[in-house]
Write an enzyme that holds these catalytic residues in place. Structure first.
Site, PDB file in Angstrom:
ATOM      1  N   ARG A 387       0.860  -1.192   0.000  1.00 45.94           N
ATOM      2  CA  ARG A 387       0.000   0.000   0.000  1.00 45.94           C
ATOM      3  C   ARG A 387       0.892   1.236   0.000  1.00 45.94           C
ATOM      4  O   ARG A 387       1.856   1.302   0.761  1.00 45.94           O
ATOM      5  CB  ARG A 387      -0.907   0.034   1.237  1.00 45.94           C
ATOM      6  CG  ARG A 387      -1.822  -1.155   1.412  1.00 45.94           C
ATOM      7  CD  ARG A 387      -2.798  -0.917   2.567  1.00 45.94           C
ATOM      8  NE  ARG A 387      -3.375  -2.150   3.065  1.00 45.94           N
ATOM      9  CZ  ARG A 387      -4.428  -2.754   2.535  1.00 45.94           C
ATOM     10  NH1 ARG A 387      -5.006  -2.230   1.479  1.00 45.94           N
ATOM     11  NH2 ARG A 387      -4.898  -3.883   3.057  1.00 45.94           N
ATOM     12  N   HIS A 447       2.975  -9.944   0.687  1.00 42.67           N
ATOM     13  CA  HIS A 447       2.631  -9.065   1.804  1.00 42.67           C
ATOM     14  C   HIS A 447       3.869  -8.561   2.542  1.00 42.67           C
ATOM     15  O   HIS A 447       3.778  -7.658   3.363  1.00 42.67           O
ATOM     16  CB  HIS A 447       1.707  -9.826   2.767  1.00 42.67           C
ATOM     17  CG  HIS A 447       1.110  -8.979   3.840  1.00 42.67           C
ATOM     18  ND1 HIS A 447       1.439  -9.136   5.181  1.00 42.67           N
ATOM     19  CD2 HIS A 447       0.210  -7.974   3.790  1.00 42.67           C
ATOM     20  CE1 HIS A 447       0.760  -8.264   5.898  1.00 42.67           C
ATOM     21  NE2 HIS A 447       0.007  -7.544   5.093  1.00 42.67           N
TER      22      HIS A 447
END
Length: 699
Positions: A387, A447
């Site tokens: 992100r 991730h």
């Protein structure tokens, strides 16, 4: 007087707490912050916004998943903590209705407190003549051009409502002499514009400040909208629909991965409805009309709510020039010994450094990349992105590096939940600058968060690495606590490079001696570390486990911790969100204690400490103890070899463990009880800032 906790607590069955119900208890802790009168008023409103935003995402993802299980005719008991899917859906709805009612009581209480501060949130019935003129002008200039109004009574097919958008459901009772419509009752929908601030600040009058919610501003102007019709009466009530957010990625080989994700994200707007929230004061006829037209029946979660929905917007409530009603700002601190003015590479080559945001400034990460972009000796930069901030210095630094001739490789996760569109835009931007993009490994989300820089020094390539527990996001780094390790330790950097190689050639499973990497090694490695503590306990050697994470939901990992507890290993856990483990149960978990800390910042780091016979092994990680992190994602758990940093992390854990102000205790009661003891008050997040401030003074 508002009670301190919502009345309904999720049930506990068997040896675990159900994951979804545990998550709802986490959101109840957020509500506790909104209730807490010791927290500044405007911050309490922000916590109400966080509660609402969390709940929206919960229904889009978790509730939708349980509903799919139920619709498939499966019970799901084995992985739903003893509940059947049907029972769990009912329990969730019951809990959410209770929490929604509680949140409305809190909001009403905050409104009363705001009035004492001469801040008035008024509705359309309280508008003065002077304010009415301001509102009318504002409506014509800003709101009306952005507004979408649909006369649903005149349509053959009901329009598809946007996911999580707020709508005013309009009901007009027509006058007898009106011949525009065939029916006496006619309906319309007004979508509340998302491009306009939800809260409109009205002109101040003396010491009094006034705010009107956009919904009420529109209500005040209903005649401006519908004045072309001859009606006897008109009413407006809020509704909102939440849709299943699961991505359905097609298998068309001719389409690029970016195109597939983009197409799938767009399909979310027509996903199955999983929650319908409405103003509980809406008239029965209008409610039934809407439910029938939308095809919503009793299998969906129908939630009666308040006058206003999308209370997530309270996260951005105007500050009104009142710093006294907000948290006192804390300036992020420098890392002792690591100057923002000098060359970072020289310092990192000498020793490792730990960054702890938001107590210390995230700008070290930006400088790390900026320096690499300009340094002629830097040959390549590799980074994983999950992100990014809306305006990202990280992305611009990577583009800068590419323009300076560096070899830049970006592994960007296009399936980061609810950030898909933003990541697609960044992927397209980076691609347009000829940055080498990788889109992960089939079947796995990437991730882990890491940066690897290769620099030519004395004709040899020297690597500099950064491994983080959180995203490379300047915005969230001001709100989330996270760790990032700067290192030139070749043991770690060499294995970071192996992970990047895995992204390139992912049919080859790499071997690691230092990093613990999911999905191939983390589960077994953590289990082995727990086994060592069990063995040491039985041998009479020092033993113990200290864990800090966001979520603990994997039943096999919980069973392993239960096994350690039964062997006598003392286990302390700080778990922010989901915790399916039940501590303190005799014969199962009496040696386990667990707390959750919810406060000014969102606790986000993962820290694992194993006593190891008096020589603690300490790790930071991107992975929680959840099935997805252990088995379905690329994650990195990094050992800490620097003794100074190891001691710092041990002290960090103890500061959190001593919290007796914002810590809630996990137990079989599952009631979010605050930790109570006779010790001096410790609010760990404030104590942590003081800890780093003291480190600067000592150095």
């Amino acid at each position: 007087m508002i009670e301190k906790t919502a009345t309904h607590s999720p049930q506990v069955r068997n040896e675990y707490i159900n994951r979804e119900l545990s998550w709802l208890q986490f959101n109840a802790r957020v509500l506790q912050e909104a209730y807490d009168k010791k927290i500044p008023l405007l911050e309490r409103l922000r916590f109400l916004g966080i509660f609402s935003n969390n709940l929206d995402e919960f229904f889009k993802v978790r509730y939708a998943t349980i509903r799919r299980i139920e619709e498939a005719g499966k019970t799901g008991r084995s992985f739903l903590g003893g509940f059947s899917a049907k029972e769990l859906l009912a329990e969730i709805t019951h809990t959410v209705i209770d929490q929604q009612a509680y949140s409305l009581k809190i909001l009403s209480d905050i409104h009363r407190e705001l009035k004492k501060e001469n801040i008035f949130i008024i509705n359309e019935t309280q508008v003065t003549r002077k304010q009415s003129q301001f509102i009318s002008d504002y409506f014509v200039k800003y709101v009306s051009p952005a507004m979408m109004t649909i006369m649903i009574g005149e349509l053959d097919e009901f329009p598809s409502l946007r996911d999580s958008a707020a709508y005013l459901a309009i009901r007009m009772v027509m006058a007898k002499e009106d011949d525009t419509f065939e029916t006496k009752y006619n309906y319309a929908l007004i979508e509340i514009p998302r491009t306009i601030d939800r809260f409109v600040v009205l002109p101040q009058e003396g010491d009094k400040q006034y705010v009107i919610i956009l919904d009420d501003l529109i209500r005040h102007c209903l005649h401006n909208i519908f004045g072309i019709f001859n009606y006897e009466s008109i009413s407006a009530h809020m509704i909102k629909i939440t849709r299943d957010a699961e991505l359905d990625i097609d298998s068309d080989l001719s389409r690029s991965f970016i195109e597939k994700i983009s197409k799938s994200v767009k399909k979310r707007s027509i996903g199955d409805p999983v929650r319908f929230v409405y103003d509980k004061n809406i008239d029965t006829e209008t409610l039934q009309y809407l439910l029938q037209k939308m095809g919503i029946d009793n299998t969906d979660s129908i939630i009666p709510g308040g006058r206003y929905h999308n209370r997530r917007d309270y996260m951005n409530f105007p500050r009104l020039g009142r710093p006294d009603l907000q948290y006192e700002p804390t300036e992020p601190l420098p890392i002792p010994g690591l100057s923002m003015q000098g060359r970072l590479f020289d310092k990192i080559k000498e020793r490792d450094y730990l960054l702890h945001t938001p107590y210390q400034t995230f700008m070290y990460v930006v400088k790390f990349l900026r320096e690499a972009a300009l340094d002629p000796k830097v040959k390549s930069i590799k980074i994983t992105i999950y992100r990014l901030a809306e305006v990202s210095h990280i992305a611009s630094s990577l583009i800068n590096a590419k323009k300076n001739g560096k070899d830049v490789t970006v592994q960007i996760e296009l399936q980061a939940r609810f950030d898909e569109e933003a990541n697609i835009k960044y992927a397209e931007l980076l691609q347009s600058e000829n940055v080498h993009l990788k889109f992960g490994v089939k079947g796995l989300k990437v991730h882990c968060k890491m940066i690897l820089i290769e620099r030519l020094e004395n004709k040899k390539i020297v690597r500099y690495g950064l491994i983080s527990t959180g995203n490379f996001n300047e915005s969230t780094a001001r709100l989330y606590t996270d760790y990032a390790l700067f290192t030139a330790d070749e043991r770690i950097c060499k294995e970071m490079n192996k992970v990047f190689d895995f992204f390139e050639v992912n049919y080859q499973i790499k071997k690691y001696r230092h990093l613990i990497v999911s999905p191939h090694y983390t589960r077994n490695a953590i289990s082995h570390l727990i086994d060592i503590e069990i063995k040491n306990k039985k041998a009479g050697l020092p033993s113990g486990i200290r864990l800090k994470m966001n979520s603990l939901a994997d039943y096999k990992m919980i069973d392993k911790l239960y096994e350690a507890s039964r062997a006598g290993v003392k286990i302390k856990m700080i778990v922010r969100g989901i915790c399916c483990l039940i501590p303190g149960v005799k014969g199962m978990s009496e040696n386990i204690q667990a707390i959750s800390i919810v406060g000014k910042f969102l606790e986000h780091p993962r820290l694992f400490i194993f006593e190891n016979a008096g020589k603690p092994k300490v790790y930071i990680s991107s992975a929680d103890f959840m099935g997805r992190n252990l088995d379905n994602r690329v994650e990195i758990t990094c050992p800490i070899y620097d003794e100074g940093i190891k001691q710092e992390l041990l002290e960090n854990f103890e500061i959190g463990w001593r919290d007796n102000v914002k810590a809630r205790v996990f137990s079989a009661k599952n009631d979010n009880a605050y930790r109570k003891n006779n010790k001096p008050p410790v609010r760990s997040q404030f104590a942590m800032y003081d800890y780093y401030l003291n480190k600067l003074e000592v150095n």
